[in-house]
Design a protein around this motif. Structure first.
Motif, short mmCIF file in Angstrom:
data_model
loop_
_atom_site.label_atom_id
_atom_site.label_comp_id
_atom_site.label_asym_id
_atom_site.label_seq_id
_atom_site.Cartn_x
_atom_site.Cartn_y
_atom_site.Cartn_z
N LYS A 70 -26.24 0.71 30.29
CA LYS A 70 -26.18 -0.42 31.37
C LYS A 70 -24.98 -0.24 32.37
CE LYS A 70 -30.25 -2.20 30.77
NZ LYS A 70 -31.40 -2.06 31.59
N GLY A 71 -23.96 0.71 32.11
CA GLY A 71 -22.90 0.90 32.76
C GLY A 71 -21.66 -0.03 32.33
N VAL A 72 -21.62 -0.63 31.08
CA VAL A 72 -20.64 -1.57 30.60
C VAL A 72 -19.53 -0.76 30.15
CG1 VAL A 72 -20.10 -3.62 29.37
CG2 VAL A 72 -22.37 -3.54 30.55
N ARG A 73 -18.31 -0.94 30.13
CA ARG A 73 -17.28 -0.43 29.53
C ARG A 73 -17.17 -1.12 28.15
NH1 ARG A 73 -13.30 3.39 29.68
NH2 ARG A 73 -11.29 2.96 28.85
N CYS A 74 -16.95 -0.32 27.13
CA CYS A 74 -16.88 -0.90 25.77
C CYS A 74 -15.72 -0.53 25.19
CB CYS A 74 -18.08 -0.48 25.08
SG CYS A 74 -19.76 -1.13 25.61
N VAL A 75 -14.69 -1.65 24.73
CA VAL A 75 -13.39 -1.03 24.17
C VAL A 75 -13.46 -1.79 22.58
CG1 VAL A 75 -11.19 -1.55 24.60
CG2 VAL A 75 -12.54 -0.91 26.49
N LEU A 76 -13.17 -0.97 21.75
CA LEU A 76 -12.77 -1.54 20.45
C LEU A 76 -11.32 -1.88 20.32
CD1 LEU A 76 -14.12 -2.44 17.69
CD2 LEU A 76 -13.70 0.21 17.09
N VAL A 77 -10.74 -3.04 19.94
CA VAL A 77 -9.47 -3.29 19.93
C VAL A 77 -9.35 -3.87 18.48
CG1 VAL A 77 -9.63 -5.29 21.33
CG2 VAL A 77 -7.51 -4.30 21.13
N SER A 78 -8.46 -3.34 17.61
CA SER A 78 -8.34 -3.89 16.32
C SER A 78 -7.14 -4.17 15.95
CB SER A 78 -9.22 -2.78 15.55
OG SER A 78 -8.84 -3.15 13.94
N GLY A 79 -6.74 -5.12 15.10
CA GLY A 79 -5.50 -5.08 14.34
C GLY A 79 -5.34 -4.17 13.07
N GLY A 80 -6.52 -3.57 13.08
CA GLY A 80 -6.64 -2.49 11.86
C GLY A 80 -5.86 -1.51 12.14
N PHE A 81 -6.58 -0.13 11.94
CA PHE A 81 -6.00 0.95 12.13
C PHE A 81 -6.74 2.15 12.48
CE2 PHE A 81 -4.77 -1.13 8.07
CZ PHE A 81 -3.65 -1.67 8.28
N THR A 82 -6.13 2.88 13.21
CA THR A 82 -6.85 3.96 14.05
C THR A 82 -7.47 5.00 13.09
OG1 THR A 82 -4.67 5.22 13.91
CG2 THR A 82 -5.24 3.86 15.74
N ALA A 83 -6.99 5.10 11.89
CA ALA A 83 -7.59 6.17 10.99
C ALA A 83 -9.13 5.64 10.49
CB ALA A 83 -6.96 6.17 9.70
N PHE A 84 -9.29 4.18 10.73
CA PHE A 84 -10.68 3.62 10.73
C PHE A 84 -11.29 3.43 12.11
CE2 PHE A 84 -8.55 2.30 6.84
CZ PHE A 84 -9.59 2.67 5.65
N LEU A 100 0.83 -1.36 -0.02
CA LEU A 100 0.06 0.02 0.08
C LEU A 100 0.78 1.38 0.05
CD1 LEU A 100 -2.69 -0.89 2.70
CD2 LEU A 100 -2.65 -1.51 0.00
N GLU A 101 1.95 0.89 -0.24
CA GLU A 101 3.08 2.36 -0.23
C GLU A 101 2.60 3.22 -1.01
OE1 GLU A 101 7.65 3.38 -0.14
OE2 GLU A 101 7.22 1.32 -0.41
N GLY A 102 2.66 4.56 -0.68
CA GLY A 102 2.31 5.33 -1.60
C GLY A 102 1.01 5.99 -1.98
N LEU A 103 0.01 4.89 -1.33
CA LEU A 103 -1.53 5.38 -1.46
C LEU A 103 -1.68 6.80 -0.77
CD1 LEU A 103 -4.05 3.91 -2.61
CD2 LEU A 103 -4.43 3.06 -0.29
N PRO A 104 -2.50 7.42 -1.33
CA PRO A 104 -3.02 8.58 -0.87
C PRO A 104 -3.95 8.71 0.42
CG PRO A 104 -3.25 8.84 -2.96
CD PRO A 104 -3.04 7.49 -2.78
N VAL A 105 -3.53 9.43 1.71
CA VAL A 105 -4.29 9.36 2.71
C VAL A 105 -5.83 9.60 2.71
CG1 VAL A 105 -4.53 10.37 5.05
CG2 VAL A 105 -2.15 9.94 4.15
N GLU A 106 -6.26 10.42 1.58
CA GLU A 106 -7.72 10.83 1.44
C GLU A 106 -8.21 9.61 1.12
OE1 GLU A 106 -5.51 12.80 -2.13
OE2 GLU A 106 -5.19 12.52 -0.11
N THR A 107 -7.59 8.55 0.55
CA THR A 107 -8.43 7.19 0.33
C THR A 107 -9.31 6.76 1.40
OG1 THR A 107 -6.75 6.79 -1.14
CG2 THR A 107 -8.22 4.86 -0.84
N ILE A 108 -8.50 6.81 2.64
CA ILE A 108 -9.27 6.48 3.83
C ILE A 108 -10.53 7.25 4.15
CG2 ILE A 108 -9.22 6.32 6.43
CD1 ILE A 108 -5.92 6.20 5.97
N SER A 109 -10.53 8.58 3.97
CA SER A 109 -11.98 9.23 4.27
C SER A 109 -12.85 8.63 2.92
CB SER A 109 -11.74 10.70 3.84
OG SER A 109 -10.93 11.08 5.03
#
Length: 240
Positions: free
Chosen positions: A115-129, A83-92
């Motif tokens: 209901k008071g449950v703490r909810c966490v999203l943990v991903s091997g993907g990317f913070t941009a998404f 993916l090297e060189g792919l424009p960042v705007e592709t993410i949006s």
């Protein structure tokens, strides 16, 4: 847990997800979830690969990694290099056009939070998404890989440590240590989620790869994500 698929008397397949739990309070203190192909219906890196013209190559590596056939960190580096060189705007553009939460995802998270449950999203993907998806769905915290960027283009690398199966399980333990007591619910679909599912009080495989489905405490193969609320004893009148 049991998963039942029964054949009806008129030739119909009755597809039923069954999650067996003890009576009493079933509400966890922590809900921790994978993102790609779990809370959303897409693999973000595959979508980036498609935009870069290497979609089939990236998707093939992703599938093998999620099946547990490849080391996750190594396979992530291999895919990112394409993916090297792919424009960042592709993410949006992808967030606007292709990234869609799975049915019931937002209702599940927002009901648990109410209901008071703490909810966490943990991903091997990317913070941009993941940061955006976490906001859409209402997660308290998001943990994911940071894409390397230089001059508004992807460098084909990760900025910092890679979020792998060990990281995911460690985030769960860290969160539970901070909460002090209680139970945890985790959900995921690929080999990268196995340690997290094993560390949780209840680990649910969602439309999962065979090895993950076999290892998890429970499976959700047919129904939407918010059907988990039934298993937790939350009446529909209380769903967000």
């Amino acid at each position: 847990m049991a998963i039942a698929i029964a054949k009806g008397g008129f030739g119909y397949d009755l597809r039923i997800d069954v999650i067996i739990q003890p009576e009493g309070n079933r509400l966890p203190q922590l809900f921790i979830a994978d993102m790609d192909s779990t809370m959303i219906g897409q693999e973000c890196i595959d979508e980036l690969g498609d935009m870069a013209g290497v979609g089939e190559q990236v998707a093939a590596i992703t599938e093998r990694a999620m099946q547990g056939e490849l080391d996750f960190a190594g396979s992530l580096k291999e895919r990112l290099a394409l993916l090297e060189g792919l424009p960042v705007e592709t993410i949006s553009r992808l967030l606007d056009e292709r990234i869609v939460p799975n049915p019931g995802a937002e209702r599940l998270v927002r009901t648990l939070k109410a209901k008071g449950v703490r909810c966490v999203l943990v991903s091997g993907g990317f913070t941009a998404f993941a940061d955006v998806v976490g906001g859409w769905l209402g997660f308290n915290r998001v943990v994911a890989n940071k894409l390397g960027v230089e001059g508004n283009r992807l460098t084909g690398t990760v900025d910092g440590d890679i979020v792998d199966r060990t990281t995911k399980a460690n985030v769960l333990r860290e969160e539970m240590a901070a909460l002090g007591e209680g139970t945890s619910l985790a959900i995921g679909d690929g080999a990268n989620d196995l340690d997290m599912l094993d560390a949780a009080s209840l680990g649910i495989a969602y439309r999962a790869k065979p090895a993950v489905a076999a290892a998890a405490d429970a499976r959700l193969d047919h129904h939407p994500l918010d059907s988990i609320l039934w298993a937790l004893g939350i009446p529909k009148a209380d769903w967000a």
